[in-house]
Each structure stands twice: as C-alpha cells, then as structure tokens.
Design an enzyme around this catalytic site. Structure first.
Site, PDB file in Angstrom:
ATOM      1  CB  SER A 257      -8.735   1.183   5.359  1.00  0.00           C
ATOM      2  OG  SER A 257      -9.455   2.362   5.161  1.00  0.00           O
TER       3      SER A 257
ATOM      4  CE  LYS B  40      -3.895   2.129   2.465  1.00  0.00           C
ATOM      5  NZ  LYS B  40      -4.872   2.008   3.567  1.00  0.00           N
TER       6      LYS B  40
ATOM      7  CB  SER C  87      -8.175   4.006   2.503  1.00  0.00           C
ATOM      8  OG  SER C  87      -7.369   3.375   3.497  1.00  0.00           O
TER       9      SER C  87
END
Ligand code: GLN
Length: 483
Positions: free
Chosen positions: A175, A76, A151
């Site tokens: 997330s 990420k 997210s």
C-alpha cells in the site's frame, strides 16, 4: 513553489525566503482548489495546521529548526492524531476524534512539521485502488479516469497533484509502493519493526508497516530519519541504534549486484511496464551495476498465503469495533447483541466484511491447520527464498505493479483480479523486508510506471542510495501531471 521537493522547501525556510505560515497557506489553497475533484483528503483543519506553522516559524526564528520544521506533511488517515478526526476510511470511525497521537505523529510534531490534513485511503487499508473508502474513490492526478492505487492512494495523489510535498503511508501488502508507482512518486516501506505501529490503526499486525512517500529518494531519507526509531509501546518495535538514512545517498552504484528474479517478469506483466523496468535496469548497468539472476520460486504462493494471514489478523483486530466505546453505533437495536450486529453490519463496507468472514473461517477449529498453519509455512518459505537470493545480490529489482493505473470501476466486482495487482509487492511484507518504488517512466497511455527495489533487512540507507543515484541520472521523478 508547489512543485518543489522537501529538500528545496527546507532550504527556503531556513534561508527565510518563505515562512511556514505562507507555505502552509499555499498548500491549503491548493487543497481547497483541487480536493473537490481529486478527493485525496478526508479531513483538513486549517486552524490546527496554521497554528503548527506559526509554532514552526517561531522555532526557525529561534534557530532551533531541523530539516522538517515548518514542512507541511499529509498524514494517512490511519494515524491517530490528537484532536483530528481519524477515520481509517471507514464509516465505523467516521465520528472518531483521536484523544492521542500515534508515535509517527508525535515524531513529526517533535520535528516541527505541519500536519496539512488526513488523506483518503481504502477502508481499514484493505484495497489496491482506494475505491473501498467510505469517503469515496480518489482520482489519479495523471488521468482522472484512473485509480491512484491503494490503500495509501490519497497520500500518493496528494503528492502527485502538489497538494502536499510529502506524505505518510502504510504498507501491509503493497500500500505504499503500489500507489507510489501508479501516481509516479517515490515511497519506501521499511523493514518490519523500524517504524512504530503505536497509534497506527491495525489491519494485519504482523505485516503493517508505516513509511514515507515523496517526490524523491532524498526526501524519503529525511522523512525516515523522523519516522524510524524504537518505541516501547509497540511490542514489535526494534531497539536498534539510530541511523541517518541520508548517509549513503552519494555513494556510487558501480559494482552493485542487482538481483533479477525471473518470476517477476513472467505471465501477467504488461509488456509496456516490462519495457520501462528493463530500461531502468539498463540505466543501472550504465552506472556500473552488475546483473545477477535470482529465483523466488514461492512468490507465486504469496497471494494465497497473504489472503489467509492478513484476513485472520484483521478479523481479530477489527473485533474491537463493537459500537460500545467509540466509533459508529447503530441507531435502533433490540438488545446488546443486536446492537453489536447492527453496528458492525452498518459500519463496515463489503471488502472489510469479506475479510472478517474469511479470517474468522481460517482461524476456526477444523480449518486452522488446513489454512492458517499452511499459510504460515509458506510465509517461511518465501522469506527463505529472499535470504538465499541476498547471498548473491545487494538489491532485487523488478516491477512494482503488473500494470499501470487501471480505470475506476474496472476491477470493482472482481476481488481476485484486484488482489492480483499486488503480486510483486506482497512477498516482501510476508518476509518483513524493506521495499520501495520509484518512478521509472510511462506507458503509452500516459500513466506512470514504478520500479520496485527490494533490499535485505535494515538496508534502507543502501536502497535510498540506489534510488537516489538513479534519480541523479534520470528525470522521471521530476515529471508532474498537468493539473
Ligand atoms: N492491497 C492489499 C490488500 O488489500 C494490501 C493493502 C495494504 O498494503 N494495506 O490487503
């Protein structure tokens, strides 16, 4: 090959059926073919990835490899990785090349994993749809009209589209779990403090926690063995004995007490999601688990409490982006103050600005007691609800998300609707507990549904066992979108 999970790929590398360089090339080729459409990756750097793969092949040849050596991992873009552009999905950091590694990145390097690229995300991890990214929305591989969740939507989409076998995510209010649910993959947010936040760009520090995302609970356990552990550079990192998160995978779930909170099955839950989740719970009953009713009465206050606490912490954390030391700086300005203002006005997107304004407001003199202190009190009550429930059960189960993936643009101009999509995940962060999501079926629109499993503090090995036993007896986690 692309469909194989981490465990299988690890076996192939160890048995010399394939080299890490070949594996890395396969995934890089897949990213090149699909990323223009899915937009799961913000940055790919073939040279670095292939160099790491060569190094991994050397280690394998020397007989000094572990289960992650040579495995491509999508990171990420919230994790600082030395020599990699690290943007956190923001224009503010669009030119930032990290001079250092996050603890999590160091750990994967030491394990010999290959960084296959940095995944797309909501700006500063603020969002539930991946639409707030400066680098554009991510598309859900199951249905290109749908969001992947957020997210960590880039990581979830990358796995579902087989652009990477596993990925990292972070979870401040859902997330990891919510995009895992919406993309039909597995993900776990560990107990707060188990994974170091060093080098993980801060959003709301008392809630942020990194964790693994993958195709199966077994894969998550292998990843968590690499990611977890004490780090003195994070003041909230927990100094605990090292655990093997795979150790309990094969235990039976007969006699397991599953707590079902009535508040997780009320108004606002899509009946099709409810049906899938009930079927999953019935499956556990067939395996010998017992159902216990539990109550989480303060869960209804989790969204208002979170949207005071998280913005308060974000407004403080994001004050460091001033255009002076690193990151974006406005081109034209009159003086120093004007430079700060213009850099921040141009560098942050609308959702980030909304949170900074809310956070600054609730921390200001005169409102601190009315909002911030009240929210902290609610946080304590929410944690207490869970403690009382875990006196009666071993794990809590319910839906991860109230609906399947919604359409791109559907909730874009209504922040409150967007915030409500985290109704079942946020309380877990406020309490600091571990939570996970595993695929449990599909709705009639063909979009995946996730089952949420919440455990008591430090019960990750147990939760992974519970998830693994379900995955041994069902094949939802093996379904993949036809892309
Ligand atoms: N969707 C929530 C938010 O927007 C949670 C995000 C997260 O977990 N990073 O804040």
């Amino acid at each position: 090959m692309l469909n194989k999970n981490l465990k299988e790929l690890s076996g192939m590398l160890a048995g010399r059926e394939i080299s890490s360089v070949e594996l890395t090339q396969e995934f890089l080729g897949r990213i090149e073919a699909l990323n223009p459409e899915i937009n799961a990756f913000i940055t790919v750097d073939k040279d670095i990835s292939l160099k790491q793969a060569q190094e991994a092949d050397r280690r394998i040849a020397q007989g000094n490899a572990g289960p992650m050596t040579g495995i491509p991992v999508a990171q990420k873009d919230i994790f600082c990785a030395k020599g990699w552009r690290t943007t956190c999905g923001s224009k503010m950091l669009s030119n930032f090349v990290s001079p250092y590694d996050a603890h999590v990145i160091e750990r994967f390097d030491q394990a010999g994993a290959v960084n296959i690229g940095k995944t797309n995300m909501d700006e500063f991890a603020m969002g539930s749809s991946n639409e707030t990214s400066f680098f554009g929305a991510v598309k859900n591989p199951w249905d290109r009209r749908a969001v992947p969740g957020g997210s960590s939507g880039g990581s979830a989409a990358a796995i579902a589209a087989r652009m990477a076998p596993v990925a990292t995510g972070t979870d401040t209010g859902g997330s990891i779990r919510q995009p895992a649910a919406l993309c039909g993959i597995s993900g776990i947010k560990p107990t707060y403090g188990v994974v170091s936040r060093y080098g993980m760009i801060a959003f709301a520090s008392s809630l942020d926690q990194g964790g693994p995302m993958g195709k199966s609970a077994q894969d998550l356990s292998i990843m968590l063995n690499v990611m977890a552990g004490f780090d003195s550079r994070d003041s909230t990192s927990l100094d605990r004995p090292v655990e093997d998160y795979s150790r309990s995978l094969d235990e039976s779930v007969a006699g397991l007490r599953i707590g079902i909170p009535k508040q997780y099955f009320g108004e606002g839950l899509d009946p099709e999601v409810e049906k899938v989740v009930q079927d999953a719970i019935s499956q556990y009953e067939k395996l010998g688990a017992k159902i216990v009713e539990v109550s989480l009465p303060n869960t209804r206050l989790s969204i208002p409490a979170y949207y005071v606490i998280a913005p308060a912490e974000a407004s403080s954390n994001l004050s460091r982006y001033d255009g002076v030391r690193y990151g974006f700086r406005a081109q034209e300005y009159a003086d120093l103050v004007d430079m700060y203002e213009k850099s921040r006005a141009q560098g942050f997107g609308a959702e980030v600005k909304r949170r900074i304004m809310v956070g600054t407001y609730v921390l200001s003199h005169g409102y601190y007691d009315a909002y911030y202190i009240q929210a902290q009190k609610i946080r304590r009550l929410i944690a207490r609800d869970f403690t009382e429930s875990f006196a009666k059960c071993d794990v809590i189960m319910g839906p991860t998300s109230p609906s399947t993936a919604f359409d791109l643009g559907e909730k874009g101009d209504d922040p409150v609707q967007m915030y409500l999509s985290d109704i079942y995940t946020i309380a877990v962060n406020l309490a600091g507990l571990p939570g996970m999501s595993i695929p449990a079926g599909f709705a009639s629109n063909g979009r995946p549904v996730g089952l949420q499993i919440v455990g008591n503090y430090f019960s990750e090995a147990k939760m992974l066992n519970v998830a693994h036993q379900y995955q041994k007896n069902t094949d939802w986690h093996l379904r993949m979108p036809s892309i």
